[in-house]
Write a protein that holds these residues in place. Structure first.
Motif, PDB file in Angstrom:
ATOM      1  N   LYS A   1      -9.460  25.527 -24.669  1.00 37.79           N
ATOM      2  CA  LYS A   1     -10.665  25.702 -23.858  1.00 37.79           C
ATOM      3  C   LYS A   1     -10.376  25.528 -22.367  1.00 37.79           C
ATOM      4  N   GLN A   2      -9.464  24.608 -22.044  1.00 45.22           N
ATOM      5  CA  GLN A   2      -9.088  24.338 -20.661  1.00 45.22           C
ATOM      6  C   GLN A   2     -10.307  24.066 -19.776  1.00 45.22           C
ATOM      7  N   HIS A   3     -11.197  23.226 -20.260  1.00 46.27           N
ATOM      8  CA  HIS A   3     -12.364  22.856 -19.473  1.00 46.27           C
ATOM      9  C   HIS A   3     -11.967  21.826 -18.416  1.00 46.27           C
ATOM     10  N   LYS A   4     -12.543  21.957 -17.243  1.00 47.90           N
ATOM     11  CA  LYS A   4     -12.298  20.976 -16.196  1.00 47.90           C
ATOM     12  C   LYS A   4     -13.073  19.709 -16.505  1.00 47.90           C
ATOM     13  N   VAL A   5     -12.403  18.565 -16.438  1.00 47.17           N
ATOM     14  CA  VAL A   5     -13.026  17.278 -16.734  1.00 47.17           C
ATOM     15  C   VAL A   5     -13.506  16.661 -15.423  1.00 47.17           C
ATOM     16  N   ALA A   6     -14.817  16.425 -15.332  1.00 49.26           N
ATOM     17  CA  ALA A   6     -15.400  15.881 -14.102  1.00 49.26           C
ATOM     18  C   ALA A   6     -15.157  14.383 -13.977  1.00 49.26           C
ATOM     19  N   PHE A   7     -15.079  13.704 -15.137  1.00 51.62           N
ATOM     20  CA  PHE A   7     -14.883  12.253 -15.108  1.00 51.62           C
ATOM     21  C   PHE A   7     -14.347  11.828 -16.463  1.00 51.62           C
ATOM     22  N   SER A   8     -13.497  10.824 -16.484  1.00 48.43           N
ATOM     23  CA  SER A   8     -12.999  10.259 -17.736  1.00 48.43           C
ATOM     24  C   SER A   8     -12.915   8.756 -17.590  1.00 48.43           C
ATOM     25  N   GLY A   9     -13.111   8.077 -18.706  1.00 50.48           N
ATOM     26  CA  GLY A   9     -13.045   6.626 -18.672  1.00 50.48           C
ATOM     27  C   GLY A   9     -13.567   6.014 -19.956  1.00 50.48           C
ATOM     28  N   SER A  10     -13.689   4.707 -19.948  1.00 50.61           N
ATOM     29  CA  SER A  10     -14.184   3.981 -21.113  1.00 50.61           C
ATOM     30  C   SER A  10     -15.695   4.189 -21.236  1.00 50.61           C
ATOM     31  N   MET A  11     -16.238   3.656 -22.313  1.00 47.14           N
ATOM     32  CA  MET A  11     -17.677   3.775 -22.518  1.00 47.14           C
ATOM     33  C   MET A  11     -18.444   3.152 -21.362  1.00 47.14           C
ATOM     34  N   GLN A  12     -18.028   1.975 -20.926  1.00 48.22           N
ATOM     35  CA  GLN A  12     -18.710   1.303 -19.832  1.00 48.22           C
ATOM     36  C   GLN A  12     -18.555   2.077 -18.530  1.00 48.22           C
ATOM     37  N   ASP A  13     -17.353   2.629 -18.298  1.00 44.22           N
ATOM     38  CA  ASP A  13     -17.115   3.435 -17.091  1.00 44.22           C
ATOM     39  C   ASP A  13     -18.077   4.626 -17.041  1.00 44.22           C
TER      40      ASP A  13
ATOM     41  N   PHE B   1     -24.688  28.129 -23.612  1.00 50.47           N
ATOM     42  CA  PHE B   1     -25.319  27.529 -22.431  1.00 50.47           C
ATOM     43  C   PHE B   1     -25.125  26.015 -22.415  1.00 50.47           C
ATOM     44  N   LEU B   2     -25.400  25.363 -23.546  1.00 51.33           N
ATOM     45  CA  LEU B   2     -25.281  23.908 -23.588  1.00 51.33           C
ATOM     46  C   LEU B   2     -23.845  23.448 -23.351  1.00 51.33           C
ATOM     47  N   LYS B   3     -22.876  24.276 -23.782  1.00 54.26           N
ATOM     48  CA  LYS B   3     -21.478  23.888 -23.612  1.00 54.26           C
ATOM     49  C   LYS B   3     -20.905  24.338 -22.271  1.00 54.26           C
ATOM     50  N   SER B   4     -21.731  24.957 -21.433  1.00 56.75           N
ATOM     51  CA  SER B   4     -21.237  25.489 -20.160  1.00 56.75           C
ATOM     52  C   SER B   4     -21.157  24.434 -19.066  1.00 56.75           C
ATOM     53  N   GLY B   5     -21.722  23.257 -19.328  1.00 59.60           N
ATOM     54  CA  GLY B   5     -21.784  22.242 -18.287  1.00 59.60           C
ATOM     55  C   GLY B   5     -20.479  21.505 -18.077  1.00 59.60           C
ATOM     56  N   GLN B   6     -20.474  20.586 -17.114  1.00 63.10           N
ATOM     57  CA  GLN B   6     -19.280  19.811 -16.813  1.00 63.10           C
ATOM     58  C   GLN B   6     -18.920  18.903 -17.978  1.00 63.10           C
ATOM     59  N   ARG B   7     -17.619  18.620 -18.095  1.00 62.79           N
ATOM     60  CA  ARG B   7     -17.126  17.770 -19.171  1.00 62.79           C
ATOM     61  C   ARG B   7     -16.910  16.350 -18.667  1.00 62.79           C
TER      62      ARG B   7
END
Length: 374
Positions: free
Chosen positions: A355-367, A251-257
């Protein structure tokens, strides 16, 4: 001489409001023997036993051989008026520091009731947990098992923070301010482990029971906060020697990445600070840290392969000698970079492809900090 047995008042108070204990972090007096406390307890509990391990063992043997009445008499003989005085005093002193304290034993029966009565005889009234440790533990486990359903009904969305080893995921979670909408759950802190072959601390991890207790309490507090987003680090089910149940983990790993992207040089610096500088501070001597590290290298020797294993050991030895001779830690960058690039990154790439999880957002720590707070 026959010992005087405890006579109980009819109105000794009890409570089974376990949620309130969790939400208020209520101080608890655990009167079980130290060996029981070591196997599993609660975060806010202090072990102030009615009987020590030896006394408990003797009473237990007597119970098996001669029954309850004989065991109770033996217990009162072992913990007589002289023996019990400092123990009662320790409970009173705890209550002076924590006026809202509660009391428990294993099942909320004889031991906690005796302690409660002795305190009342000394002018101090305290409430004991109905059902004791066993009932409170059952409440926490039942909650953990119900988290997927409860969180789904409440519309809570897990968010998984992914990223390569050394990218600073834990640091990001620690920097993230708690809001009415978003909170972070630091599983590595709960597990007292950094989540890798080199992640063990100098002090032991909690027992599996204690990890589950702490995890359940953290999730209860989150649910009661009415936040709708829970962000966790992209961990495996096993964090060192402790683990999450598969339904809860799934369940915890089912969320957006959300993917934290950090340049290699910065990842080396983060790893150097966490796994060398901070880690060495936990050990009595650098030799003790060296022993731990060599054991960790040995655990991954097979996966590293013979040539790379020897190369990493040589880099590590050279870095350690440089540190011992000149007091600098920069030499450790060599073996850290080798492990990140040649060992951890290929494993990460494989897992991401698998796993091929869809990534909702990627960026630096500040991003990511800005994205999460929108």
């Amino acid at each position: 001489m026959t010992p005087t047995l405890t006579r109980f008042d009819a109105d000794l108070p009890q409570t089974d409001d376990f949620k309130s204990i969790v939400l208020n972090n209520t101080p608890l007096i655990d009167v079980r023997a130290p060996v029981e406390f070591a196997q599993g307890a609660f975060y806010s509990a202090s072990n102030l036993p009615l009987m020590n391990d030896e006394e408990r063992q003797k009473v237990g043997i007597c119970y098996k051989q001669h029954g309850n009445e004989a065991a109770v008499k033996l217990g009162h003989k072992l913990v007589n008026e002289i023996t019990r005085a400092p123990r009662i005093q320790s409970w009173i002193e705890f209550m002076d520091r924590h006026p809202d304290a509660l009391l428990y034993c294993f099942r909320g029966g004889m031991r906690s009731k005796i302690a409660q009565q002795w305190l009342q005889d000394n002018g101090r009234r305290i409430v004991r947990l109905k059902g004791g440790y066993k009932a409170f533990r059952r409440y926490l486990i039942d909650f953990l098992e119900s988290v997927p359903d409860l969180f789904t009904i409440a519309g809570i969305q897990p968010i998984v923070l992914a990223g390569r080893t050394g990218s600073g995921k834990t640091q990001l979670l620690q920097q993230l301010p708690e809001t009415a909408d978003l909170q972070a759950l630091d599983l590595e802190t709960l597990a007292h482990h950094r989540g890798s072959a080199f992640g063990r601390h100098a002090t032991p991890q909690p027992t599996q029971i204690n990890f589950e207790n702490k995890l359940s309490m953290a999730l209860i507090r989150f649910l009661e906060s009415n936040s709708k987003r829970l962000i966790i680090e992209d961990e495996g089910r096993n964090i060192g020697t402790v683990n999450m149940s598969k339904p809860l983990f799934d369940f915890l790993k089912s969320g957006q990445r959300i993917l934290l992207e950090t340049p290699l040089e910065e990842r080396v610096s983060i790893t150097l600070d966490e796994y060398v500088v901070q880690a060495q501070e936990e050990y009595y001597s650098i030799e003790d840290w060296q022993t731990f590290m060599l054991a960790a290298f040995n655990r991954i020797q097979r996966r590293l392969g013979g040539e790379r294993y020897q190369r990493v050991l040589q880099q590590f030895d050279a870095a350690l000698q440089l540190q011992i001779t000149h007091g600098v830690t920069e030499g450790h960058r060599g073996w850290i970079e080798t492990l990140l690039v040649e060992y951890y990154d290929p494993m990460y790439d494989y897992q991401m492809q698998k796993k091929q999880h869809k990534v909702a957002f990627s960026g630096s720590m500040q991003d990511i900090l800005e994205f999460l707070q929108k």
